[in-house]
Design a protein around this motif. Structure first.
Motif, mmCIF file in Angstrom:
data_model
loop_
_atom_site.group_PDB
_atom_site.id
_atom_site.type_symbol
_atom_site.label_atom_id
_atom_site.label_comp_id
_atom_site.label_asym_id
_atom_site.label_seq_id
_atom_site.Cartn_x
_atom_site.Cartn_y
_atom_site.Cartn_z
ATOM 1 N N ALA A 171 -3.040 4.494 20.961
ATOM 2 C CA ALA A 171 -2.222 4.117 22.105
ATOM 3 C C ALA A 171 -3.080 3.738 23.304
ATOM 4 O O ALA A 171 -2.753 2.812 24.062
ATOM 5 C CB ALA A 171 -1.286 5.265 22.474
ATOM 6 N N HIS A 172 -4.199 4.450 23.504
ATOM 7 C CA HIS A 172 -5.063 4.157 24.642
ATOM 8 C C HIS A 172 -5.869 2.879 24.429
ATOM 9 O O HIS A 172 -6.227 2.195 25.393
ATOM 10 C CB HIS A 172 -6.018 5.327 24.890
ATOM 11 N N SER A 173 -6.153 2.530 23.176
ATOM 12 C CA SER A 173 -7.057 1.420 22.886
ATOM 13 C C SER A 173 -6.346 0.096 22.686
ATOM 14 O O SER A 173 -7.003 -0.948 22.600
ATOM 15 C CB SER A 173 -7.872 1.734 21.616
ATOM 16 N N ARG A 210 -17.353 6.098 16.204
ATOM 17 C CA ARG A 210 -17.411 4.809 16.914
ATOM 18 C C ARG A 210 -16.157 4.529 17.725
ATOM 19 O O ARG A 210 -16.063 3.498 18.389
ATOM 20 C CB ARG A 210 -17.621 3.673 15.903
ATOM 21 N N ALA A 211 -15.167 5.415 17.654
ATOM 22 C CA ALA A 211 -13.936 5.207 18.414
ATOM 23 C C ALA A 211 -14.199 5.408 19.904
ATOM 24 O O ALA A 211 -15.051 6.219 20.284
ATOM 25 C CB ALA A 211 -12.855 6.168 17.939
ATOM 26 N N PRO A 212 -13.499 4.689 20.778
ATOM 27 C CA PRO A 212 -13.691 4.880 22.223
ATOM 28 C C PRO A 212 -13.168 6.227 22.681
ATOM 29 O O PRO A 212 -12.149 6.706 22.189
ATOM 30 C CB PRO A 212 -12.876 3.726 22.838
ATOM 31 N N GLU A 213 -13.872 6.848 23.623
ATOM 32 C CA GLU A 213 -13.440 8.128 24.189
ATOM 33 C C GLU A 213 -12.533 7.868 25.385
ATOM 34 O O GLU A 213 -12.725 6.898 26.136
ATOM 35 C CB GLU A 213 -14.650 8.961 24.613
ATOM 36 N N GLU A 231 -1.407 7.410 29.827
ATOM 37 C CA GLU A 231 -2.255 8.572 30.071
ATOM 38 C C GLU A 231 -1.673 9.850 29.473
ATOM 39 O O GLU A 231 -2.368 10.854 29.327
ATOM 40 C CB GLU A 231 -2.494 8.769 31.571
ATOM 41 N N ASN A 232 -0.384 9.844 29.137
ATOM 42 C CA ASN A 232 0.242 11.000 28.500
ATOM 43 C C ASN A 232 0.544 10.745 27.024
ATOM 44 O O ASN A 232 1.391 11.412 26.429
ATOM 45 C CB ASN A 232 1.539 11.376 29.226
ATOM 46 N N ALA A 233 -0.155 9.772 26.437
ATOM 47 C CA ALA A 233 0.126 9.397 25.052
ATOM 48 C C ALA A 233 -0.127 10.549 24.092
ATOM 49 O O ALA A 233 0.572 10.699 23.091
ATOM 50 C CB ALA A 233 -0.721 8.185 24.658
#
Length: 480
Positions: free
Chosen positions: A113-115, A172-175, A375-377
């Motif tokens: 959801a964030h990416s 490798r996933a984004p933080e 941000e609440n995902a």
């Protein structure tokens, strides 16, 4: 996307693979009916209870960090189960493994959801649904082949092996994180987990002692009291609650978040108990049982991606309503099940089941996380997946109690004592059929599945109607 999909694929396989391996595992370890059932229930309770906590921790401390921790825990503990010398050790290890599975479930959806956004998010969640579908589709077949070729321990070794490439991809996933996330709601977590555990204990006790036994009634009362206490605690904590009960005042939110109860409940029951039925009273091999489930599992592999495109052309309302209607049709056709039926006769009820679940898997996760700010995902994914896995956990425990009770009642009619009938019926539900009572068990367990089909058909029909009403166009237009 590859990291989350590969990690998520382990989770349904951990459920279906364990269910297929259970008869061989219980026989090899000399387990009682109750101890064997807790190999499934222990995993399901922690898996259901902890996505909310895992989602909150992911938002607060880092979604990739929690994802990596969850993958490592699932893999390491699966290896421990493979080496377990007794069923109690396996039961405890599976409960710990459920903690890792909850972390993967909540943090994986939050990472996606964030990416992503827009069409990319729709595609990513379609892939996520397909990965769950793949795990469900290959689970019974692969597990059956592994048990026949290398024994039940190989099923858990495979999950451990699957965790290694998934963990490497996840590095490798984004933080991402939300530092303003409220502190973990420990009181809510404890009351919810305790309530779910009491409910599962009650179902196991009902199968052994009966629904009217004082121990069963006491556990059911404790479960209700704890769930009510959980709701009171969450309402009191308001914005600091891990589960915002007030959100259920909105029919659209309730329809999306409660959808798993009408979509996956019957599907999971059949994945867990139909292979045991086919191996036990129908005298099928483990591999043949997995192949016979393909009409139900293959659509879950193929349809989630198509469901996203279908929802874009029509609506989420149409897709989810159609999914529940298909499952209701499959459940009603389950009343035609009999032990010596052909592949085609078995495919008749299983195909609508698989088609309905496959359609729902492609849109449910995206619909849930899209109802809140990104941000609440993690918390949104936690709420949704808590509802999904809670339904599955209750279904697995409740179906076992129902099938055992109905089958035991038929056996008591043939002259067996209550205690002996219950014990033999419980073993038959897990795929271990006593040869001296094969005919009576076949008749009783088949009739129990027919009753279960009617119950599932009524529930899914209700779900289809409520979804259609709650997601009406005028309501959807009011959503922010």
């Amino acid at each position: 996307m590859v990291a989350v999909a590969s990690a998520s694929m382990m989770l349904p396989f951990s459920v279906t693979g364990a269910a297929v391996a259970l008869p061989s595992m219980a026989a090899h370890l000399g387990s009682s009916v109750g101890a064997a059932q807790w190999m499934l229930n222990g995993f399901n309770i922690t898996f259901a209870a902890l996505p909310l906590a895992a989602g909150s921790l992911a938002d607060r401390f880092g979604r990739r960090r929690i994802l990596l921790t969850g993958i490592a825990l699932v893999g390491a503990v699966s290896l421990l189960v493979a080496l377990a010398p007794s069923m109690p050790v396996a039961d405890v290890a599976r409960a710990v493994q459920g903690c890792g599975a909850a972390a993967v479930l909540a943090s994986g959806a939050a990472v996606l959801a964030h990416s992503t956004s827009g069409r990319r998010r729709q595609f990513a969640f379609g892939i996520l649904g397909s990965s769950f579908g793949t795990g469900l589709a290959i689970g019974p077949l692969f597990a059956g082949a592994l048990v026949e070729a290398a024994g039940w321990r190989s099923v858990f070794v495979l999950v451990a092996a699957m965790s290694m490439p998934a963990w490497l991809c996840a590095t490798r996933a984004p933080e991402s994180c939300n530092a303003d996330q409220p502190a973990l709601d420990v009181t809510g977590l404890v009351t919810f987990t305790a309530g779910l555990a009491c409910l599962s204990f009650a179902f196991v006790q009902a199968g052994a002692a009966g629904w009217s036994a004082p121990s069963t009634l006491l556990l059911l009362a404790a479960a209700v009291a704890l769930v009510v206490l959980f709701a009171v605690v969450e309402i009191h904590r308001a914005d600091r609650a891990m589960f915002d009960v007030r959100l259920f005042r909105g029919p659209e939110f309730a329809a999306v978040v409660c959808q798993p109860f009408t979509v996956t409940l019957g599907f999971v029951i059949l994945l867990v108990y139909l292979p045991a039925y086919l191996q036990g009273v129908a005298d099928r091999t483990i591999l043949a049982s997995g192949l016979l489930l393909l009409p139900m599992t293959a659509p879950v592999l193929l349809l989630p991606l198509a469901a996203g495109h279908l929802a874009a052309r029509t609506s989420v309302r149409a897709v989810l309503t159609c999914a529940s209607a298909l499952i209701a049709a499959g459940a009603l056709l389950l009343t035609t099940l009999h032990s010596n039926g052909s592949w085609l006769e078995l495919a008749l009820p299983l195909l609508p089941f698989g088609a309905g679940v496959g359609l729902a898997f492609g849109v449910m996760d995206n619909a849930a996380v899209s109802t809140v700010p990104v941000e609440n995902a993690g918390a949104a994914a936690g709420i949704f997946n808590t509802m999904r896995i809670t339904g599955e956990s209750v279904a697995v425990a409740g179906a076992s109690a129902l099938l055992t009770t109905l089958t035991a009642a038929r056996l008591r009619g043939s002259g067996l004592s209550s205690e002996l009938a219950t014990r033999i019926a419980g073993q038959a539900v897990q795929g271990r059929v006593a040869g001296a009572h094969h005919a009576a068990l076949t008749e009783g367990l088949t009739s129990a599945f027919h009753t279960l089909g009617l119950v599932l058909a009524a529930l899914s029909t209700l779900g289809a109607v409520l979804t259609y009403l709650a997601l009406a166009p005028h309501r959807a237009a009011e959503q922010p």
